[in-house]
Enzyme design. Structure first.
Site, PDB file in Angstrom:
ATOM      1  N   ILE A 216      -8.442  12.191  -0.132  1.00  9.16           N
ATOM      2  CA  ILE A 216      -7.181  12.100  -0.882  1.00  9.16           C
ATOM      3  C   ILE A 216      -7.382  11.356  -2.200  1.00  9.16           C
ATOM      4  O   ILE A 216      -6.859  11.768  -3.249  1.00  9.16           O
ATOM      5  CB  ILE A 216      -6.086  11.439  -0.015  1.00  9.16           C
TER       6      ILE A 216
ATOM      7  N   HIS B 191       7.463   8.497   4.354  1.00 14.06           N
ATOM      8  CA  HIS B 191       6.226   9.077   4.889  1.00 14.06           C
ATOM      9  C   HIS B 191       6.267  10.606   4.839  1.00 14.06           C
ATOM     10  O   HIS B 191       6.094  11.283   5.851  1.00 14.06           O
ATOM     11  CB  HIS B 191       5.976   8.589   6.329  1.00 14.06           C
ATOM     12  N   GLN B 192       6.501  11.118   3.644  1.00 16.43           N
ATOM     13  CA  GLN B 192       6.618  12.571   3.482  1.00 16.43           C
ATOM     14  C   GLN B 192       5.470  13.162   2.668  1.00 16.43           C
ATOM     15  O   GLN B 192       5.482  14.366   2.395  1.00 16.43           O
ATOM     16  CB  GLN B 192       7.968  12.927   2.830  1.00 16.43           C
ATOM     17  N   ALA B 193       4.493  12.330   2.309  1.00 16.03           N
ATOM     18  CA  ALA B 193       3.433  12.845   1.423  1.00 16.03           C
ATOM     19  C   ALA B 193       2.709  14.039   2.047  1.00 16.03           C
ATOM     20  O   ALA B 193       2.303  14.963   1.352  1.00 16.03           O
ATOM     21  CB  ALA B 193       2.449  11.734   1.066  1.00 16.03           C
ATOM     22  N   PHE B 194       2.557  14.022   3.357  1.00 10.08           N
ATOM     23  CA  PHE B 194       1.824  15.109   4.039  1.00 10.08           C
ATOM     24  C   PHE B 194       2.662  16.370   4.177  1.00 10.08           C
ATOM     25  O   PHE B 194       2.143  17.421   4.563  1.00 10.08           O
ATOM     26  CB  PHE B 194       1.427  14.655   5.464  1.00 10.08           C
TER      27      PHE B 194
ATOM     28  N   GLU C 168       7.547   0.659   9.203  1.00  7.60           N
ATOM     29  CA  GLU C 168       8.231   1.966   9.159  1.00  7.60           C
ATOM     30  C   GLU C 168       8.524   2.560  10.533  1.00  7.60           C
ATOM     31  O   GLU C 168       9.408   3.406  10.667  1.00  7.60           O
ATOM     32  CB  GLU C 168       7.406   2.971   8.344  1.00  7.60           C
TER      33      GLU C 168
ATOM     34  N   ASP D 192       5.213   5.446  -0.003  1.00  9.34           N
ATOM     35  CA  ASP D 192       5.526   6.512   0.950  1.00  9.34           C
ATOM     36  C   ASP D 192       5.373   5.980   2.371  1.00  9.34           C
ATOM     37  O   ASP D 192       5.696   6.667   3.328  1.00  9.34           O
ATOM     38  CB  ASP D 192       4.591   7.710   0.742  1.00  9.34           C
TER      39      ASP D 192
ATOM     40  N   THR E 260       0.415   5.516  -0.697  1.00 11.62           N
ATOM     41  CA  THR E 260       0.737   6.655   0.174  1.00 11.62           C
ATOM     42  C   THR E 260      -0.234   6.657   1.360  1.00 11.62           C
ATOM     43  O   THR E 260      -0.422   7.687   1.999  1.00 11.62           O
ATOM     44  CB  THR E 260       0.622   7.996  -0.584  1.00 11.62           C
ATOM     45  N   SER E 261      -0.855   5.507   1.625  1.00  9.92           N
ATOM     46  CA  SER E 261      -1.892   5.491   2.669  1.00  9.92           C
ATOM     47  C   SER E 261      -1.341   4.967   3.993  1.00  9.92           C
ATOM     48  O   SER E 261      -0.958   5.765   4.858  1.00  9.92           O
ATOM     49  CB  SER E 261      -3.081   4.671   2.178  1.00  9.92           C
ATOM     50  N   ARG E 262      -1.299   3.665   4.158  1.00 10.52           N
ATOM     51  CA  ARG E 262      -0.690   3.066   5.344  1.00 10.52           C
ATOM     52  C   ARG E 262       0.068   1.818   4.910  1.00 10.52           C
ATOM     53  O   ARG E 262      -0.410   1.053   4.067  1.00 10.52           O
ATOM     54  CB  ARG E 262      -1.741   2.702   6.398  1.00 10.52           C
TER      55      ARG E 262
HETATM   56  P1  NAD Z   1     -10.968   9.527   3.947  1.00 15.26           P
HETATM   57  O1  NAD Z   1     -11.566   9.002   5.208  1.00 15.26           O
HETATM   58  O2  NAD Z   1     -11.434  10.830   3.404  1.00 15.26           O
HETATM   59  O3  NAD Z   1     -11.121   8.431   2.783  1.00 15.26           O
HETATM   60  C1  NAD Z   1     -10.889   7.071   2.977  1.00 15.26           C
HETATM   61  C2  NAD Z   1     -11.809   6.327   2.017  1.00 15.26           C
HETATM   62  O4  NAD Z   1     -11.509   4.928   2.132  1.00 15.26           O
HETATM   63  C3  NAD Z   1     -13.296   6.494   2.344  1.00 15.26           C
HETATM   64  O5  NAD Z   1     -14.007   6.881   1.189  1.00 15.26           O
HETATM   65  C4  NAD Z   1     -13.721   5.113   2.832  1.00 15.26           C
HETATM   66  O6  NAD Z   1     -15.064   4.796   2.524  1.00 15.26           O
HETATM   67  C5  NAD Z   1     -12.738   4.242   2.070  1.00 15.26           C
HETATM   68  N1  NAD Z   1     -12.636   2.890   2.634  1.00 15.26           N
HETATM   69  C6  NAD Z   1     -12.761   2.492   3.921  1.00 15.26           C
HETATM   70  N2  NAD Z   1     -12.642   1.163   4.007  1.00 15.26           N
HETATM   71  C7  NAD Z   1     -12.432   0.725   2.745  1.00 15.26           C
HETATM   72  C8  NAD Z   1     -12.253  -0.576   2.188  1.00 15.26           C
HETATM   73  N3  NAD Z   1     -12.286  -1.667   2.955  1.00 15.26           N
HETATM   74  N4  NAD Z   1     -12.073  -0.674   0.865  1.00 15.26           N
HETATM   75  C9  NAD Z   1     -12.087   0.434   0.072  1.00 15.26           C
HETATM   76  N5  NAD Z   1     -12.252   1.682   0.542  1.00 15.26           N
HETATM   77  C10 NAD Z   1     -12.429   1.818   1.857  1.00 15.26           C
HETATM   78  O7  NAD Z   1      -9.402   9.536   4.221  1.00 15.26           O
HETATM   79  P2  NAD Z   1      -8.297  10.403   3.445  1.00 15.26           P
HETATM   80  O8  NAD Z   1      -8.117  11.706   4.123  1.00 15.26           O
HETATM   81  O9  NAD Z   1      -8.561  10.358   1.994  1.00 15.26           O
HETATM   82  O10 NAD Z   1      -6.998   9.533   3.774  1.00 15.26           O
HETATM   83  C11 NAD Z   1      -6.786   8.237   3.226  1.00 15.26           C
HETATM   84  C12 NAD Z   1      -5.637   7.574   3.952  1.00 15.26           C
HETATM   85  O11 NAD Z   1      -4.433   8.278   3.629  1.00 15.26           O
HETATM   86  C13 NAD Z   1      -5.736   7.712   5.480  1.00 15.26           C
HETATM   87  O12 NAD Z   1      -6.440   6.643   6.006  1.00 15.26           O
HETATM   88  C14 NAD Z   1      -4.311   7.721   5.936  1.00 15.26           C
HETATM   89  O13 NAD Z   1      -3.984   6.410   6.366  1.00 15.26           O
HETATM   90  C15 NAD Z   1      -3.514   8.075   4.691  1.00 15.26           C
HETATM   91  N6  NAD Z   1      -2.720   9.311   4.839  1.00 15.26           N
HETATM   92  C16 NAD Z   1      -1.401   9.257   4.528  1.00 15.26           C
HETATM   93  C17 NAD Z   1      -0.621  10.406   4.618  1.00 15.26           C
HETATM   94  C18 NAD Z   1       0.854  10.413   4.249  1.00 15.26           C
HETATM   95  O14 NAD Z   1       1.565  11.367   4.587  1.00 15.26           O
HETATM   96  N7  NAD Z   1       1.358   9.401   3.563  1.00 15.26           N
HETATM   97  C19 NAD Z   1      -1.204  11.592   5.051  1.00 15.26           C
HETATM   98  C20 NAD Z   1      -2.569  11.626   5.347  1.00 15.26           C
HETATM   99  C21 NAD Z   1      -3.332  10.471   5.244  1.00 15.26           C
END
Ligand code: NAD
Length: 331
Positions: free
Chosen positions: A155, A294-297, A262, A257, A231-233
């Protein structure tokens, strides 16, 4: 495989049912979130299917194991909600959908950035009230601005590609370097990213290392008026610290997001209910905060792929094939 599906909404059924029909899995849908109170619903199911805010704590996994559950199909990428050590001890295998559409989340991330900058959320209501004045809506060009991307996996990389198209300078921080990202910008130490970025966007997973990554100490290092998008966690951001930084002006724009508490709010219509979470309510009072639930996906493409991969995970587990999307306890 007979599977209890938790946290089901009409849109989940719309995509999961046809995928199950094609693959012969029997899905039983429950609207309830998986909690200590609802876990008895899973008794006798060899598999359960859960989403981001379904708890898979040791307590819940123990009850699942006692009820005969052997497999958990997460219909999401993140797995911070699972006690993986407990699952391994209880011989419950866990698989996820590692990549269903990084574009969906990246595009929503950039939508939050653009909306915050050009104050679209305020302009929308203003124009509907026949107020066509522009005062207070002044934005800036993204072109030439420095964006710090924390986490350059699937992402983060997609987000970086979109921002590169705008002409942004890109700084990256990750524990591993992604060679494709390195062609778009520069990897720098976290501290340098924090001090040099106009916009910071979070794309790393929630782990003990990243819990409250954005807190008092890191906020103090940022440029005054910085834009932060998560938009991560939710728990990557310390909400209390963010509120203080919004009050002082240190954060100029905040796009969320996800939110650390939540689970008690999102994915439900609470429009007739008094919200009891004072921190969340406070966040919503800021004109420069934009929250989506939490609608990004949430795109057609992503839901189709989530359903397809979830069924493939169930098939692999049932037939004893290699579980390519298995989530293991990190070494
Ligand atoms: P991914 O595993 O492809 O990428 C995550 C990256 O974070 C990796 O490159 C990893 O090396 C890096 N990372 C791990 N620990 C780290 C740290 N301490 N500091 C810096 N970087 C670090 O995952 P992705 O598919 O890109 O997804 C990223 C996040 O997005 C997921 O973990 C998930 O929580 C979140 N997500 C949110 C939604 C949403 O609807 N809002 C949907 C999907 C995923």
């Amino acid at each position: 495989m007979r599977t209890a599906v938790f946290s089901t909404h009409a849109y989940d059924r719309e995509f999961l049912e046809p995928a199950a029909q094609k693959t012969g899995h029997e899905l039983v849908f429950f609207e309830a979130r998986l909690t200590p109170q609802t876990v008895p619903l899973a008794a006798g199911f060899p598999a359960i299917c859960s989403f981001v805010n379904d708890s898979l704590s040791r307590e819940i996994l123990t009850t699942l194991a006692a009820g005969g559950t052997k497999f958990i199909a997460l219909r999401c990428a993140g797995f911070n909600q699972v006690d993986l050590a407990a699952a391994a001890e209880l011989e419950i295998r866990v698989a996820r959908v590692p990549a269903y559409s990084p574009y969906s989340v990246a595009e929503h991330t950039v939508a939050l950035m653009l909306a915050l900058n050009r104050k679209l959320h305020r302009a929308y209501t203003r124009v509907r009230d026949s107020n066509f004045a522009l005062d207070g809506l002044l934005g800036f060009d993204f072109h030439g601005r420095t964006v710090g991307v924390i986490g350059t996996g699937k992402i983060g990389l997609c987000t970086a590609k979109i921002l590169a198209g705008f002409g942004c300078e890109l700084l990256f921080y990750d524990v591993y370097q992604n060679p494709e990202a390195a062609t778009l910008g520069r990897y720098v130490p976290l501290e340098q990213l924090l001090t040099a970025s106009d916009i910071i966007t979070l794309h790393c997973p929630l782990t003990p290392d990243t819990y409250h990554l954005i807190g008092d100490a890191t906020l103090a290092k940022m440029k005054p008026g910085v834009m932060i998008v998560n938009t991560s966690r939710g728990a990557l951001v310390d909400t209390r610290a963010a509120i203080e930084a919004l009050k002082s002006g240190q954060i100029g724009y905040l796009g969320l997001d996800v939110y650390e508490e939540e689970a008690d709010l999102f994915f439900r219509d609470l429009s007739g209910v008094v919200i009891q979470d004072d921190q969340f309510s406070r966040l919503l009072t800021f004109p420069n905060v934009l929250v989506t639930a939490h609608q990004a996906f949430f795109t057609r493409n992503a839901l189709t792929e989530i359903a397809r991969v979830t069924m493939a995970n169930l098939t692999a587990a049932e037939q004893g094939e290699t579980l390519v999307n298995e989530v293991m306890v990190p070494r």
